[in-house]
Design a protein around this motif. Sequence first.
Motif, PDB file in Angstrom:
ATOM      1  N   GLU A  58      31.569  31.530  45.051  1.00  0.00           N
ATOM      2  CA  GLU A  58      31.500  31.826  46.537  1.00  0.00           C
ATOM      3  C   GLU A  58      31.277  33.447  46.605  1.00  0.00           C
ATOM      4  O   GLU A  58      31.915  34.152  45.755  1.00  0.00           O
ATOM      5  N   PRO A  59      30.433  33.901  47.650  1.00  0.00           N
ATOM      6  CA  PRO A  59      30.063  35.413  47.733  1.00  0.00           C
ATOM      7  C   PRO A  59      31.229  36.418  47.684  1.00  0.00           C
ATOM      8  O   PRO A  59      31.102  37.217  46.618  1.00  0.00           O
ATOM      9  N   ARG A  60      32.175  36.212  48.391  1.00  0.00           N
ATOM     10  CA  ARG A  60      33.296  37.119  48.428  1.00  0.00           C
ATOM     11  C   ARG A  60      33.949  37.351  47.209  1.00  0.00           C
ATOM     12  O   ARG A  60      34.285  38.443  46.798  1.00  0.00           O
ATOM     13  N   LEU A  61      34.200  36.139  46.676  1.00  0.00           N
ATOM     14  CA  LEU A  61      34.866  36.036  45.484  1.00  0.00           C
ATOM     15  C   LEU A  61      34.112  36.853  44.480  1.00  0.00           C
ATOM     16  O   LEU A  61      34.662  37.506  43.484  1.00  0.00           O
ATOM     17  N   ALA A  62      33.017  36.377  44.322  1.00  0.00           N
ATOM     18  CA  ALA A  62      32.105  36.871  43.158  1.00  0.00           C
ATOM     19  C   ALA A  62      31.865  38.405  43.282  1.00  0.00           C
ATOM     20  O   ALA A  62      31.885  39.161  42.372  1.00  0.00           O
ATOM     21  N   SER A  63      31.914  39.079  44.585  1.00  0.00           N
ATOM     22  CA  SER A  63      32.025  40.472  44.677  1.00  0.00           C
ATOM     23  C   SER A  63      33.211  40.883  44.206  1.00  0.00           C
ATOM     24  O   SER A  63      33.109  42.136  43.601  1.00  0.00           O
ATOM     25  N   LEU A  64      34.462  40.403  44.536  1.00  0.00           N
ATOM     26  CA  LEU A  64      35.403  41.046  44.076  1.00  0.00           C
ATOM     27  C   LEU A  64      35.744  40.953  42.527  1.00  0.00           C
ATOM     28  O   LEU A  64      36.311  41.708  41.687  1.00  0.00           O
ATOM     29  N   ILE A  65      35.202  39.853  41.808  1.00  0.00           N
ATOM     30  CA  ILE A  65      35.271  39.578  40.275  1.00  0.00           C
ATOM     31  C   ILE A  65      34.290  40.743  39.906  1.00  0.00           C
ATOM     32  O   ILE A  65      34.892  41.356  38.840  1.00  0.00           O
ATOM     33  N   ARG A  66      33.210  41.040  40.335  1.00  0.00           N
ATOM     34  CA  ARG A  66      32.339  42.156  39.756  1.00  0.00           C
ATOM     35  C   ARG A  66      32.869  43.488  40.102  1.00  0.00           C
ATOM     36  O   ARG A  66      32.931  44.454  39.120  1.00  0.00           O
ATOM     37  N   MET A  67      33.600  43.705  41.215  1.00  0.00           N
ATOM     38  CA  MET A  67      34.449  45.002  41.067  1.00  0.00           C
ATOM     39  C   MET A  67      35.591  45.103  40.148  1.00  0.00           C
ATOM     40  O   MET A  67      35.838  46.246  39.759  1.00  0.00           O
ATOM     41  N   CYS A  68      36.143  44.305  39.707  1.00  0.00           N
ATOM     42  CA  CYS A  68      37.049  44.163  38.592  1.00  0.00           C
ATOM     43  C   CYS A  68      36.478  44.390  37.302  1.00  0.00           C
ATOM     44  O   CYS A  68      37.157  44.806  36.232  1.00  0.00           O
ATOM     45  N   ALA A  69      35.208  43.974  37.321  1.00  0.00           N
ATOM     46  CA  ALA A  69      34.543  43.868  35.985  1.00  0.00           C
ATOM     47  C   ALA A  69      33.483  44.783  35.799  1.00  0.00           C
ATOM     48  O   ALA A  69      32.672  44.789  34.746  1.00  0.00           O
ATOM     49  N   GLU A  70      33.435  46.105  36.268  1.00  0.00           N
ATOM     50  CA  GLU A  70      32.641  47.122  36.173  1.00  0.00           C
ATOM     51  C   GLU A  70      32.924  47.780  34.844  1.00  0.00           C
ATOM     52  O   GLU A  70      33.980  47.866  34.237  1.00  0.00           O
ATOM     53  N   LYS A  71      31.911  48.076  33.994  1.00  0.00           N
ATOM     54  CA  LYS A  71      31.937  48.544  32.635  1.00  0.00           C
ATOM     55  C   LYS A  71      32.587  49.813  32.579  1.00  0.00           C
ATOM     56  O   LYS A  71      33.400  50.112  31.560  1.00  0.00           O
ATOM     57  N   ASP A  72      32.454  50.732  33.458  1.00  0.00           N
ATOM     58  CA  ASP A  72      32.987  52.087  33.637  1.00  0.00           C
ATOM     59  C   ASP A  72      34.440  51.845  34.026  1.00  0.00           C
ATOM     60  O   ASP A  72      34.594  51.573  35.418  1.00  0.00           O
ATOM     61  N   PRO A  73      35.535  52.096  33.476  1.00  0.00           N
ATOM     62  CA  PRO A  73      36.813  51.803  33.938  1.00  0.00           C
ATOM     63  C   PRO A  73      36.949  52.809  35.077  1.00  0.00           C
ATOM     64  O   PRO A  73      37.992  52.675  36.225  1.00  0.00           O
ATOM     65  N   ARG A  74      36.613  54.119  35.121  1.00  0.00           N
ATOM     66  CA  ARG A  74      36.606  54.888  36.422  1.00  0.00           C
ATOM     67  C   ARG A  74      35.906  54.559  37.761  1.00  0.00           C
ATOM     68  O   ARG A  74      36.348  54.694  38.675  1.00  0.00           O
ATOM     69  N   ARG A  75      34.883  53.344  37.702  1.00  0.00           N
ATOM     70  CA  ARG A  75      34.429  52.812  38.670  1.00  0.00           C
ATOM     71  C   ARG A  75      34.893  51.447  39.039  1.00  0.00           C
ATOM     72  O   ARG A  75      34.648  50.802  40.117  1.00  0.00           O
ATOM     73  N   ARG A  76      36.034  50.809  38.062  1.00  0.00           N
ATOM     74  CA  ARG A  76      36.534  49.631  38.237  1.00  0.00           C
ATOM     75  C   ARG A  76      37.410  49.582  39.505  1.00  0.00           C
ATOM     76  O   ARG A  76      38.108  50.767  39.753  1.00  0.00           O
ATOM     77  N   VAL A  77      37.436  48.835  40.367  1.00  0.00           N
ATOM     78  CA  VAL A  77      38.309  48.663  41.619  1.00  0.00           C
ATOM     79  C   VAL A  77      39.969  48.901  41.245  1.00  0.00           C
ATOM     80  O   VAL A  77      40.258  48.223  40.004  1.00  0.00           O
ATOM     81  N   GLN A  78      40.648  49.629  41.581  1.00  0.00           N
ATOM     82  CA  GLN A  78      42.095  49.707  41.316  1.00  0.00           C
ATOM     83  C   GLN A  78      42.974  48.708  42.105  1.00  0.00           C
ATOM     84  O   GLN A  78      42.654  48.510  43.006  1.00  0.00           O
ATOM     85  N   LEU A  79      44.051  48.516  41.506  1.00  0.00           N
ATOM     86  CA  LEU A  79      45.209  47.432  42.044  1.00  0.00           C
ATOM     87  C   LEU A  79      45.453  47.781  43.538  1.00  0.00           C
ATOM     88  O   LEU A  79      45.376  46.710  44.243  1.00  0.00           O
ATOM     89  N   PRO A  80      45.871  48.912  43.845  1.00  0.00           N
ATOM     90  CA  PRO A  80      46.207  49.022  45.327  1.00  0.00           C
ATOM     91  C   PRO A  80      45.208  48.555  46.138  1.00  0.00           C
ATOM     92  O   PRO A  80      45.315  47.947  47.248  1.00  0.00           O
ATOM     93  N   ARG A  81      43.964  48.952  45.768  1.00  0.00           N
ATOM     94  CA  ARG A  81      42.693  48.422  46.666  1.00  0.00           C
ATOM     95  C   ARG A  81      42.378  47.160  46.718  1.00  0.00           C
ATOM     96  O   ARG A  81      41.951  46.267  47.857  1.00  0.00           O
ATOM     97  N   LEU A  82      42.667  46.562  45.553  1.00  0.00           N
ATOM     98  CA  LEU A  82      42.333  45.003  45.348  1.00  0.00           C
ATOM     99  C   LEU A  82      43.530  44.274  46.287  1.00  0.00           C
ATOM    100  O   LEU A  82      43.083  43.343  46.639  1.00  0.00           O
ATOM    101  N   LEU A  83      44.733  44.682  46.218  1.00  0.00           N
ATOM    102  CA  LEU A  83      45.712  44.169  46.894  1.00  0.00           C
ATOM    103  C   LEU A  83      45.201  44.174  48.707  1.00  0.00           C
ATOM    104  O   LEU A  83      45.534  43.206  49.167  1.00  0.00           O
ATOM    105  N   GLU A  84      44.658  45.260  48.999  1.00  0.00           N
ATOM    106  CA  GLU A  84      44.110  45.413  50.312  1.00  0.00           C
ATOM    107  C   GLU A  84      43.099  44.331  50.752  1.00  0.00           C
ATOM    108  O   GLU A  84      43.103  43.473  51.663  1.00  0.00           O
ATOM    109  N   LEU A  85      41.899  44.146  49.777  1.00  0.00           N
ATOM    110  CA  LEU A  85      40.730  43.247  49.883  1.00  0.00           C
ATOM    111  C   LEU A  85      41.328  41.946  49.922  1.00  0.00           C
ATOM    112  O   LEU A  85      40.290  40.987  50.129  1.00  0.00           O
ATOM    113  N   THR A  86      42.386  41.599  49.103  1.00  0.00           N
ATOM    114  CA  THR A  86      42.963  40.253  49.095  1.00  0.00           C
ATOM    115  C   THR A  86      44.055  39.661  49.908  1.00  0.00           C
ATOM    116  O   THR A  86      44.816  38.680  49.912  1.00  0.00           O
ATOM    117  N   ALA A  87      44.478  40.607  51.013  1.00  0.00           N
ATOM    118  CA  ALA A  87      45.793  40.535  51.492  1.00  0.00           C
ATOM    119  C   ALA A  87      45.557  39.296  52.446  1.00  0.00           C
ATOM    120  O   ALA A  87      46.931  38.668  52.713  1.00  0.00           O
TER     121      ALA A  87
END
Length: 555
Positions: free
Chosen positions: A265-294
């Motif tokens: 599903e597109p929304r879920l796929a987008s969130l997974i990709r944000m967590c799977a960024e190769k560069d850890p500096r670009r990877r979504v941080q947990l506080p932001r991920l909590l907001e996106l899945t509230a």
Amino acid sequence: MKRPVIRVSFTTRPSGRRRHALGGSAREVREVEPLRPGDPAEIGGYPVLARLGAGGMGQVYLGISAGKRHVALKMIHDGLDAPDALARFRREVATAERVRSRYAASMVAAGLSVPPYWLATEHVPGPTLRQAVERHGPLPPSLCLSLLAALTRGLAEIHGQGVQHRDLKPGNVILAPDGPKLIDFGIARGSDQTQITRTGAWAGTPGYVAPEVIREQDQSFAADVFSLAGTVAFAATGRPPFGRGPVEALLHRTLTGDIDVAGVEPRLASLIRMCAEKDPRRRVQLPRLLELTADAVPPAADPAYRAVAGTGEHLPRDRAEAVTMGLAPAAPRRSRLLLPILAAGGVGAVAVAVALVVQYAPFGNRANGGTPSHQAGAHSSTPSGAGAGGSGTPPSATTPANGVPPDDFLVQALDDHFQNVKWQGPDKPCSPTSRTEPGAPDGLQTSAPRSTSEVKAGGTTTLSARFKYERPSPYYVAAQVRQPASMTGSDSDGVVTSGPKLLPTDGTYADFTFPSDFKRKKPAELVKGDYTVIWLHVRPNGDAYYLGCDGFTVG
């Protein structure tokens, strides 16, 4: 002219089985197993009711507290008393003690003063996420979003306590009735704890470990977020996040490829990709991920979660019920012959009793004289099932004092795929992928003929194994050979197994000659066809665990 061989090298790492696992254990284990001879009746004052599996450094048992609370008791393996092994276990206990989260199995108690060392954690009922997907298929998008939100909160809590999990994967998430829980903090590390892993090595599971960990051993909280991406991707697709195949292929795809979210599903796929960024500096941080899945529904409130997390497992409430259920042996009865003698009292009675014990003791167990019951390198003489996947009779002896495993060892299949593992040909991995022994040394190398012209029907061949990087001692290996289909019949199951041999500590190979080192009721022989070679680690107590696979073709 010496025959050419190809040395196949791969790293052993856990994958999954349908049993039970808990915090501090490295195996997915959901079903209890009967206790075996030599298992303790109690650990740290906790009665032992059954086996739950094996962790990287120890056996895990089901115990019961005085308040009738089920606990998981991890006891460190015999022989693992080296300073670095004890340091790892002490760090595991320290990490488990500091983790306090509703999303993690909690520590109950530990014993670190004198051996055997042990750790008790709460028993978490329910299947692992891996098992749930294997049984029910990919989970609905809404449930995957709920799991992502819950696991994000769990990671945020343990990160807030200064602990990085370092091995988050579907097998380390238990779907408990009240929501998912993170388990297995065996390689977790607090931000204030020192590194124990040797230089050049990294901790984690291929396919879930972050790219920066593979490249630079850069362990950080962001690496757990990458592992979270793979865990949720598996739940949504039912597929490993970076495909299947040899470890080297998984690592290459992790470093250079995209995570598999095809059909998600597109929304879920987008969130997974944000967590799977190769560069850890670009990877979504947990506080932001909590907001996106509230807006996600708590898993326990989702009927789909309850359908996959439900467990009808009945556990014994005490040692007596464990005996009734066939999980624990009954207390041994005192000999009718000795009771009248002992009742007579006095030194004379004791002397007579001792004489009777010596007279009627099994010959192979005598301290002096006679033939020892266990010899290194001897051929197995048990029924084929005993060495072919755990269906034979369990070894009757306890762990020998000399550390030499028995010939009649029992293979502990760690997943349902083990029986079907088959060599696919030169330069190809064995398939399907089966779970290897947790905590096995790195760099297993095996040798087998690679040309059909090297070995002919009716002849012999040599199969070899060693560890390239480590020198475990003492370490016994055995080989199980799965013969061509033509060898399966009423008098043979097509599987023959060698006896255990001590692995050399100088880096040379342990050699097994086929068929002479493989004995069964009907002698093995080489016929035309494909042979699969299963390599096993045989422990002193008679448990054998899968290490790797190889094979050869007879022309």
